[in-house]
Design a protein around this motif. Sequence first.
Motif, PDB file in Angstrom:
ATOM      1  N   THR A 270       0.849  -1.192   0.000  1.00  0.00           N
ATOM      2  CA  THR A 270       0.000   0.000   0.000  1.00  0.00           C
ATOM      3  C   THR A 270       0.881   1.236   0.000  1.00  0.00           C
ATOM      4  O   THR A 270       1.890   1.287   0.711  1.00  0.00           O
ATOM      5  N   PHE A 271       0.504   2.218  -0.808  1.00  0.00           N
ATOM      6  CA  PHE A 271       1.254   3.474  -0.804  1.00  0.00           C
ATOM      7  C   PHE A 271       0.299   4.648  -0.945  1.00  0.00           C
ATOM      8  O   PHE A 271      -0.785   4.536  -1.502  1.00  0.00           O
ATOM      9  N   GLU A 272       0.731   5.762  -0.386  1.00  0.00           N
ATOM     10  CA  GLU A 272      -0.036   7.005  -0.468  1.00  0.00           C
ATOM     11  C   GLU A 272       0.576   7.886  -1.536  1.00  0.00           C
ATOM     12  O   GLU A 272       1.800   7.989  -1.643  1.00  0.00           O
ATOM     13  N   LEU A 273      -0.282   8.492  -2.344  1.00  0.00           N
ATOM     14  CA  LEU A 273       0.173   9.426  -3.368  1.00  0.00           C
ATOM     15  C   LEU A 273      -0.356  10.822  -3.047  1.00  0.00           C
ATOM     16  O   LEU A 273      -1.507  10.981  -2.631  1.00  0.00           O
TER      17      LEU A 273
ATOM     18  N   LYS B 115      15.482   4.010   5.087  1.00  0.00           N
ATOM     19  CA  LYS B 115      15.493   5.462   4.943  1.00  0.00           C
ATOM     20  C   LYS B 115      14.138   6.054   4.570  1.00  0.00           C
ATOM     21  O   LYS B 115      13.868   7.221   4.848  1.00  0.00           O
ATOM     22  N   LEU B 116      13.301   5.254   3.939  1.00  0.00           N
ATOM     23  CA  LEU B 116      12.125   5.819   3.284  1.00  0.00           C
ATOM     24  C   LEU B 116      10.796   5.566   3.986  1.00  0.00           C
ATOM     25  O   LEU B 116       9.834   6.289   3.760  1.00  0.00           O
ATOM     26  N   VAL B 117      10.716   4.529   4.817  1.00  0.00           N
ATOM     27  CA  VAL B 117       9.458   4.252   5.514  1.00  0.00           C
ATOM     28  C   VAL B 117       9.096   5.433   6.411  1.00  0.00           C
ATOM     29  O   VAL B 117       9.926   5.954   7.156  1.00  0.00           O
ATOM     30  N   GLY B 118       7.845   5.870   6.307  1.00  0.00           N
ATOM     31  CA  GLY B 118       7.372   6.987   7.121  1.00  0.00           C
ATOM     32  C   GLY B 118       7.692   8.344   6.540  1.00  0.00           C
ATOM     33  O   GLY B 118       7.333   9.368   7.125  1.00  0.00           O
ATOM     34  N   LYS B 119       8.361   8.368   5.381  1.00  0.00           N
ATOM     35  CA  LYS B 119       8.718   9.630   4.737  1.00  0.00           C
ATOM     36  C   LYS B 119       7.961   9.781   3.417  1.00  0.00           C
ATOM     37  O   LYS B 119       7.551   8.803   2.778  1.00  0.00           O
TER      38      LYS B 119
ATOM     39  N   PHE C 172       4.555  13.197  -4.661  1.00  0.00           N
ATOM     40  CA  PHE C 172       5.168  12.539  -3.514  1.00  0.00           C
ATOM     41  C   PHE C 172       4.524  11.175  -3.309  1.00  0.00           C
ATOM     42  O   PHE C 172       3.332  10.986  -3.557  1.00  0.00           O
ATOM     43  N   ILE C 173       5.324  10.238  -2.822  1.00  0.00           N
ATOM     44  CA  ILE C 173       4.824   8.912  -2.497  1.00  0.00           C
ATOM     45  C   ILE C 173       5.282   8.556  -1.093  1.00  0.00           C
ATOM     46  O   ILE C 173       6.422   8.830  -0.702  1.00  0.00           O
ATOM     47  N   LYS C 174       4.380   7.971  -0.309  1.00  0.00           N
ATOM     48  CA  LYS C 174       4.683   7.530   1.046  1.00  0.00           C
ATOM     49  C   LYS C 174       4.211   6.090   1.153  1.00  0.00           C
ATOM     50  O   LYS C 174       3.036   5.801   0.920  1.00  0.00           O
ATOM     51  N   ALA C 175       5.132   5.177   1.489  1.00  0.00           N
ATOM     52  CA  ALA C 175       4.786   3.756   1.390  1.00  0.00           C
ATOM     53  C   ALA C 175       5.284   2.973   2.596  1.00  0.00           C
ATOM     54  O   ALA C 175       6.143   3.430   3.359  1.00  0.00           O
ATOM     55  N   ASP C 176       4.750   1.741   2.711  1.00  0.00           N
ATOM     56  CA  ASP C 176       5.183   0.853   3.774  1.00  0.00           C
ATOM     57  C   ASP C 176       6.461   0.120   3.365  1.00  0.00           C
ATOM     58  O   ASP C 176       6.929   0.209   2.232  1.00  0.00           O
ATOM     59  N   ALA C 177       7.027  -0.619   4.304  1.00  0.00           N
ATOM     60  CA  ALA C 177       8.293  -1.312   4.055  1.00  0.00           C
ATOM     61  C   ALA C 177       8.168  -2.323   2.925  1.00  0.00           C
ATOM     62  O   ALA C 177       9.096  -2.484   2.112  1.00  0.00           O
TER      63      ALA C 177
END
Length: 253
Positions: free
Chosen positions: A95-98, A134-138, A106-111
């Motif tokens: 699942t990812f947020e756009l 580095k990217l989870v939660g960002k 921007f994209i925010k996604a789970d591990a």
Amino acid sequence: MTVRARRWRSGVGGALCAGLAAVLIGCGSPDPDEGTNGLAQLPAETIEDRAREAAGDAEALRLSGSVVTEGGSFRLDMRLGPEGGIGEVSTQGTTFELLRVGEELFIKADAAFWEHQQVDSEEEAGLDSSPADKLVGKYVKVAPEDPAYEQLSGFTDKSVMLEGLLTLEGERRTGERGELGGVQTIQVVASEGAGGVMEISLIGTPYPMRLARGGEAGELRMADWNKEFTLRAPKEDQVVDYGDQILKAGPED
């Protein structure tokens, strides 16, 4: 006396019949189109055209549901407006947020999402460990040069989404009346349902409200037409700008 009695009974009977007729007329079936936009009286093709026109003219909507394509399937829940969009997409167990504000995506996604991504050069991307660390939660800023930018940004573009998904195939006919969220609706059925079924509002502006895509290719709901929502870019400390080589191509439309 007998004649008078018969006349009296005849007068009473006539009055009762007249009264009964008036009651029956008054209690007749109500007009099913009373209070509606009159769409149900039009040919199916015209109903569909009116719905598409209304959708195109609208400033915003919420689009949610499932879509099945040759490349796989995904679920989405997006709010779309003239300046961009925001929401979630799920596919292949991730699942990812756009979020798009203007041209900034921007994209925010789970591990799980980041673990599926390929990094051509972790050094160039500024990553000295797994991308997920580095990217989870960002919010990751997707560069326009990224091969996935066009596809991912499409999920946030009202015109692209409606043009690509709001489709019917085959001969149209008017289907059943129904109700969605307390709103009366009318169906446009394509190829007896095999080409899709679009459900359209009979109240006010004739917005499309539900679409069962042909070939069992998913079902979409459309709501909150013209309802304003806020789009705001994330704060700088919430953003990772990795360059243009971290994302695979996004899901196929």
